[in-house]
Scaffold this active site. Structure first.
Site: not given
Ligand SMILES: O=C(O)C(=O)C[C@H](O)[C@@H](O)CO
Length: 266
Positions: A48, A73, A87, A152, A178
């Site tokens: 994100h 991530r 790598d 998630e 999520d």
């Molecule tokens: O679902 C979640 O909680 C995450 O995976 C973390 C979020 O993606 C995070 O970027 C929120 O800031």
């Protein structure tokens, strides 16, 4: 030259909780500031935050002298992206939205060389091998690599026992944001249904003998998840800390009505 030690992987079996911070600024400069503050680990977010492989490399180099262990991530579990991130020297990868054991197995294979997987050989071109300075990298790399899969979604939680049991999955990380929106409780990870599924996923992961992590910028949540057995918890997000601090500072000088109220995902 010895293989760089993966302090995050080693600490997964430690008795004490590993506290982490989300790093979203996509810059080596900001990442280095975060790494100097003493968290056990930091999440360089390529899902994100607008990171690229070169920007991840830049941050890995910036934080390398510090004790804070970087976790990267990826935006997807694509095997070619995983190859590139490994790598450039990422040793711990977190992959979002893993819903089945088959997906988890494919991720393990993406991180391993043949005959155990499909990772291509970058050899002397790569920072991972310290440009061929690391002895026996091809046969020993897997010992210091660490795979965290994110559970998630409703389906992910339903399959969490099988996902956590996959050989080569080191840890499961629960994504409350999520998961809550997927269950119909947008912005409300504290909803009892979401909490019940989180606890189920934590228990299943621990029962499989794997480590469990979660993002919990709210202290009460973090302490509850710690009590449930989560071994690594991201308790802060650098971007949120900056924004909240900027708002709070301004609020000391301006009329309350003129100051933005912070909205939260958690
Ligand atoms: O679902 C979640 O909680 C995450 O995976 C973390 C979020 O993606 C995070 O970027 C929120 O800031």
């Amino acid at each position: 030259m010895n293989m760089p030690h993966n302090a995050f992987k080693a600490a997964l079996t430690a008795k004490h909780t590993q506290y982490g911070i989300w790093a979203g600024f996509t810059s080596g400069y900001a990442a280095e500031i975060v790494a100097g503050t003493g968290y056990d680990w930091m999440l360089i977010d390529g899902e994100h935050a607008p990171n690229s492989v070169p920007s991840v490399l830049n941050q890995l180099q910036a934080v390398a002298p510090y004790a804070t262990a970087p976790v990267v991530r990826a935006v997807t579990g694509d095997a070619n992206l995983i190859k590139q991130l490994l790598d450039v020297g990422a040793q711990t990868l977190m992959i979002p939205m893993v819903e089945t054991a088959e997906q988890a197995q494919a991720l393990v294979r993406a991180m391993r060389y043949p005959p155990h997987g499909i990772r291509g050989v970058g050899g002397g071109l790569t920072r991972a091998t310290r440009w061929d300075g690391v002895a026996n990298y091809l046969t020993t790399a897997h010992q210091e690599l660490c795979l965290i899969v994110q559970v998630e979604s409703r389906t992910g939680v339903e399959n969490v026992e099988a996902i956590a049991a996959v050989e080569g999955v080191d840890a499961v990380f629960i994504g409350p944001a999520d998961l809550s929106i997927g269950l119909g409780h947008a912005g409300n990870p504290g909803h009892p249904e979401v909490q019940a599924r989180i606890q189920y996923a934590v228990n299943a992961t621990l029962a499989a003998g794997k480590a469990c992590g979660i993002l919990a910028p709210n202290e009460e949540d973090a302490r509850r998840y710690q009590g449930w057995g989560c071994q690594f918890i991201a308790v802060a997000i650098d971007i949120s800390l900056l924004r909240q601090s900027a708002i709070a500072t301004l609020a000391r000088y301006r009329e309350p009505a003129a100051v933005q109220a912070p909205s939260r995902t958690y």
